[in-house]
Motif scaffolding. Structure first.
Motif, PDB file in Angstrom:
ATOM      1  N   GLN A   1       0.829  -1.204   0.000  1.00  0.00           N
ATOM      2  CA  GLN A   1       0.000   0.000   0.000  1.00  0.00           C
ATOM      3  C   GLN A   1       0.865   1.257   0.000  1.00  0.00           C
ATOM      4  O   GLN A   1       0.579   2.231  -0.720  1.00  0.00           O
ATOM      5  CB  GLN A   1      -0.920  -0.017   1.231  1.00  0.00           C
ATOM      6  N   LEU A   2       1.947   1.219   0.817  1.00  0.00           N
ATOM      7  CA  LEU A   2       2.847   2.378   0.861  1.00  0.00           C
ATOM      8  C   LEU A   2       3.557   2.571  -0.475  1.00  0.00           C
ATOM      9  O   LEU A   2       3.780   3.714  -0.906  1.00  0.00           O
ATOM     10  CB  LEU A   2       3.872   2.195   1.985  1.00  0.00           C
ATOM     11  N   ARG A   3       3.914   1.448  -1.124  1.00  0.00           N
ATOM     12  CA  ARG A   3       4.530   1.576  -2.446  1.00  0.00           C
ATOM     13  C   ARG A   3       3.563   2.205  -3.436  1.00  0.00           C
ATOM     14  O   ARG A   3       3.943   3.092  -4.216  1.00  0.00           O
ATOM     15  CB  ARG A   3       4.966   0.202  -2.937  1.00  0.00           C
ATOM     16  N   GLN A   4       2.305   1.749  -3.393  1.00  0.00           N
ATOM     17  CA  GLN A   4       1.309   2.358  -4.272  1.00  0.00           C
ATOM     18  C   GLN A   4       1.123   3.838  -3.949  1.00  0.00           C
ATOM     19  O   GLN A   4       1.038   4.679  -4.854  1.00  0.00           O
ATOM     20  CB  GLN A   4      -0.016   1.607  -4.143  1.00  0.00           C
ATOM     21  N   ASP A   5       1.070   4.136  -2.616  1.00  0.00           N
ATOM     22  CA  ASP A   5       0.949   5.545  -2.222  1.00  0.00           C
ATOM     23  C   ASP A   5       2.163   6.343  -2.690  1.00  0.00           C
ATOM     24  O   ASP A   5       2.033   7.500  -3.118  1.00  0.00           O
ATOM     25  CB  ASP A   5       0.804   5.651  -0.698  1.00  0.00           C
ATOM     26  N   LEU A   6       3.370   5.702  -2.601  1.00  0.00           N
ATOM     27  CA  LEU A   6       4.582   6.388  -3.042  1.00  0.00           C
ATOM     28  C   LEU A   6       4.539   6.647  -4.542  1.00  0.00           C
ATOM     29  O   LEU A   6       4.888   7.754  -5.001  1.00  0.00           O
ATOM     30  CB  LEU A   6       5.804   5.540  -2.674  1.00  0.00           C
ATOM     31  N   LYS A   7       4.100   5.618  -5.308  1.00  0.00           N
ATOM     32  CA  LYS A   7       3.978   5.826  -6.752  1.00  0.00           C
ATOM     33  C   LYS A   7       2.977   6.933  -7.057  1.00  0.00           C
ATOM     34  O   LYS A   7       3.220   7.804  -7.903  1.00  0.00           O
ATOM     35  CB  LYS A   7       3.544   4.526  -7.423  1.00  0.00           C
ATOM     36  N   ARG A   8       1.823   6.885  -6.344  1.00  0.00           N
ATOM     37  CA  ARG A   8       0.826   7.920  -6.561  1.00  0.00           C
ATOM     38  C   ARG A   8       1.368   9.290  -6.166  1.00  0.00           C
ATOM     39  O   ARG A   8       1.141  10.293  -6.866  1.00  0.00           O
ATOM     40  CB  ARG A   8      -0.426   7.575  -5.764  1.00  0.00           C
ATOM     41  N   ALA A   9       2.128   9.323  -5.039  1.00  0.00           N
ATOM     42  CA  ALA A   9       2.711  10.596  -4.607  1.00  0.00           C
ATOM     43  C   ALA A   9       3.748  11.087  -5.611  1.00  0.00           C
ATOM     44  O   ALA A   9       3.835  12.291  -5.897  1.00  0.00           O
ATOM     45  CB  ALA A   9       3.342  10.431  -3.221  1.00  0.00           C
ATOM     46  N   GLN A  10       4.562  10.131  -6.158  1.00  0.00           N
ATOM     47  CA  GLN A  10       5.533  10.533  -7.170  1.00  0.00           C
ATOM     48  C   GLN A  10       4.835  11.068  -8.414  1.00  0.00           C
ATOM     49  O   GLN A  10       5.262  12.074  -8.997  1.00  0.00           O
ATOM     50  CB  GLN A  10       6.418   9.339  -7.523  1.00  0.00           C
ATOM     51  N   THR A  11       3.736  10.363  -8.799  1.00  0.00           N
ATOM     52  CA  THR A  11       2.973  10.856  -9.958  1.00  0.00           C
ATOM     53  C   THR A  11       2.402  12.242  -9.677  1.00  0.00           C
ATOM     54  O   THR A  11       2.485  13.155 -10.516  1.00  0.00           O
ATOM     55  CB  THR A  11       1.843   9.874 -10.283  1.00  0.00           C
ATOM     56  N   GLU A  12       1.814  12.384  -8.469  1.00  0.00           N
ATOM     57  CA  GLU A  12       1.274  13.692  -8.109  1.00  0.00           C
ATOM     58  C   GLU A  12       2.380  14.738  -8.008  1.00  0.00           C
ATOM     59  O   GLU A  12       2.176  15.904  -8.366  1.00  0.00           O
ATOM     60  CB  GLU A  12       0.523  13.583  -6.780  1.00  0.00           C
ATOM     61  N   LEU A  13       3.578  14.301  -7.523  1.00  0.00           N
ATOM     62  CA  LEU A  13       4.695  15.236  -7.432  1.00  0.00           C
ATOM     63  C   LEU A  13       5.135  15.687  -8.818  1.00  0.00           C
ATOM     64  O   LEU A  13       5.410  16.877  -9.042  1.00  0.00           O
ATOM     65  CB  LEU A  13       5.858  14.570  -6.691  1.00  0.00           C
ATOM     66  N   ALA A  14       5.191  14.694  -9.755  1.00  0.00           N
ATOM     67  CA  ALA A  14       5.543  15.063 -11.130  1.00  0.00           C
ATOM     68  C   ALA A  14       4.497  16.008 -11.714  1.00  0.00           C
ATOM     69  O   ALA A  14       4.828  17.019 -12.362  1.00  0.00           O
ATOM     70  CB  ALA A  14       5.674  13.803 -11.988  1.00  0.00           C
ATOM     71  N   ALA A  15       3.194  15.655 -11.456  1.00  0.00           N
ATOM     72  CA  ALA A  15       2.138  16.548 -11.939  1.00  0.00           C
ATOM     73  C   ALA A  15       2.234  17.911 -11.262  1.00  0.00           C
ATOM     74  O   ALA A  15       2.041  18.963 -11.898  1.00  0.00           O
ATOM     75  CB  ALA A  15       0.768  15.916 -11.680  1.00  0.00           C
ATOM     76  N   GLY A  16       2.561  17.897  -9.945  1.00  0.00           N
ATOM     77  CA  GLY A  16       2.722  19.168  -9.234  1.00  0.00           C
ATOM     78  C   GLY A  16       3.896  19.972  -9.779  1.00  0.00           C
ATOM     79  O   GLY A  16       3.825  21.205  -9.888  1.00  0.00           O
TER      80      GLY A  16
END
Length: 353
Positions: free
Chosen positions: A206-221
Motif C-alpha cells: 500500500q505504501l509503495r502504491q501511495d509512493l507511486k501515486r505521490a511521485q505521480t502527483e509530485l511530477a504533476a505538481g
C-alpha cells in the motif's frame, strides 16, 4: 490340593489354605518331615510337570499308607496330604521359608529324622555321607543366602536407581510438557508473526502504491509548478504591460479629463443652446397647435363641403345630370383647380361610379 483319597474320619480336615510350617511340626516344635523327601519329587520341576509328579507320588503313597489299606497309617496319610499341599498350593511360600536360616535348619534335621515307614535304616557310613551332604547343603544354603542378600542389595540399589530413573523420567516428562507448551506458544507467536508479516507486506505494498501515486502527483505538481511559473512570468509581463498601459491610461485619462472639461464646457453651452431650443420648440409647438386647430377647422369645412357635394350629387342623379357632372369632376380632378378641390372631386367621382 485335592488328593486321590479322602482323610479318615478320625483325622483332622484338609490343610489350611495359608502356608504355615506348624502343620508339619510335632509337639516339640520340630519339623516332622521334608515334603519333597516324603513324596520323592524334585523341586527343580515347575508348572504342570511338578503338579503331575506330586499327583502320581501322592497316589502311589496313599495306596500304601492310607488308613483304609492293610497296615495303613492315618498319621502318614496326613503328612502325605500336607506335603502335597505345600508343594502345589504353597510352593512359593514354602521355598521362601526354606531359604531362611530357621527353615533350612529344620529341613536339615527333618531329613535325618523322617518318619520310619518312609525312611529306610541307614548304616554308619551312609549316615556320615548323609551328614556330609547335609553340611554341604548347609554350606550351599549359606552361599545361597549370601547370594540372596547380595541380590537383595542389588535389588534395593536397582530399586533406588529405578526410583531415581523414574524421578528423572518424571522430570524429563515435565520438561517435555514444558517444552511442548513452549513450542505451542512459539508456534502461536510464529503464526501471529506470520500474520503480522503479511499485514506489514500489505502495508508495504500500500505504501509503495501511495509512493507511486505521490511521485505521480509530485511530477504533476512539478509540471503544474512549471506551468504556474510560466503563467507568473506571463503575468509579470502582463503586469509590466498593464503598468505601461496604466501609465498610458493615466496619460490618456489626463487627456480625457481635459477633454471632459472641454466637453463639460461644451455641454454647458449645449444645455444653454438646448434651453434656447426648448424655448423655440415650445413656441413652435404653440404655433403648430394653432395650425392644427386651423387645419381642424378647415377639415370640418371640407367635411361639410363633402356632405353638401354628396347631397348635390344625389340631387343631380335624381335630375339625370350625372354625365355632365362626371365630366366636370374629371376635369377638376385632372388638375384644373386646387389640390383640395381635386381631392373633393375624386371622392365625388368614386361615389358616382
Amino acid at each position: 490340593m485335592s488328593t486321590a483319597y479322602s482323610a479318615p474320619h478320625d483325622e483332622a480336615g484338609p490343610a489350611d489354605p495359608d502356608f504355615s510350617p506348624d502343620t508339619l511340626c510335632g509337639a516339640d516344635g520340630r519339623l516332622l518331615c521334608v515334603p519333597e523327601q516324603i513324596l520323592g519329587v524334585c523341586l527343580e520341576e515347575d508348572g504342570p510337570e511338578l503338579q503331575l509328579s506330586v499327583r502320581r507320588a501322592t497316589r502311589r503313597l496313599q495306596l500304601r499308607h492310607h488308613p483304609d489299606r492293610p497296615h495303613g497309617s492315618a498319621f502318614l496319610s496326613r503328612l502325605i496330604n500336607i506335603s502335597a499341599a505345600w508343594l502345589t498350593d504353597h510352593r512359593g511360600a514354602y521355598l521362601a521359608w526354606a531359604a531362611t536360616e530357621t527353615g533350612a535348619a529344620q529341613l536339615a534335621r527333618a531329613t535325618l529324622a523322617g518318619p520310619a515307614p518312609l525312611r529306610s535304616p541307614l548304616t554308619p557310613a551312609e549316615e556320615r555321607r548323609v551328614l556330609a551332604e547335609l553340611d554341604a547343603s548347609a554350606a550351599r544354603q549359606v552361599e545361597v543366602l549370601t547370594e540372596r542378600d547380595r541380590l537383595r542389595e542389588d535389588l534395593r540399589r536397582v530399586r533406588i536407581e529405578l526410583a531415581s530413573s523414574l524421578a528423572h523420567q518424571e522430570r524429563l516428562r515435565s520438561e517435555r510438557e514444558e517444552l511442548r507448551r513452549e513450542r505451542e506458544l512459539t508456534l502461536t507467536e510464529l503464526d501471529a508473526s506470520a500474520s503480522r508479516q503479511a499485514e506489514l507486506l500489505l502495508e508495504r505494498d500500500q505504501l509503495r502504491q501511495d509512493l507511486k501515486r505521490a511521485q505521480t502527483e509530485l511530477a504533476a505538481g512539478a509540471a503544474r509548478q512549471d506551468h504556474l511559473l510560466e503563467e507568473r512570468r506571463q503575468l509579470e509581463q502582463g503586469c509590466e504591460q498593464a503598468c505601461s498601459e496604466l501609465e498610458a491610461g493615466v496619460a490618456r485619462e489626463e487627456q480625457l479629463r481635459q477633454q471632459l472639461e472641454q466637453l463639460q464646457q461644451t455641454a454647458i453651452f449645449a444645455q444653454e443652446e438646448a434651453a434656447r431650443g426648448r424655448r423655440r420648440l415650445a413656441s413652435a409647438e404653440a404655433h403648430l397647435h394653432r395650425e392644427r386647430r386651423a387645419m381642424g377647422a378647415v377639415a370640418g369645412a371640407a367635411q361639410a363641403a363633402e356632405l353638401a357635394a354628396a347631397r348635390a350629387v344625389e340631387r343631380l342623379r335624381s335630375r339625370r345630370l350625372t354625365p355632365l357632372l362626371s365630366a366636370h369632376l374629371r376635369q377638376t380632378a385632372a388638375g384644373v383647380t386646387g389640390c383640395r378641390a381635386r381631392r373633393t372631386a375624386r371622392r365625388l367621382l368614386e361615389r358616382l361610379c
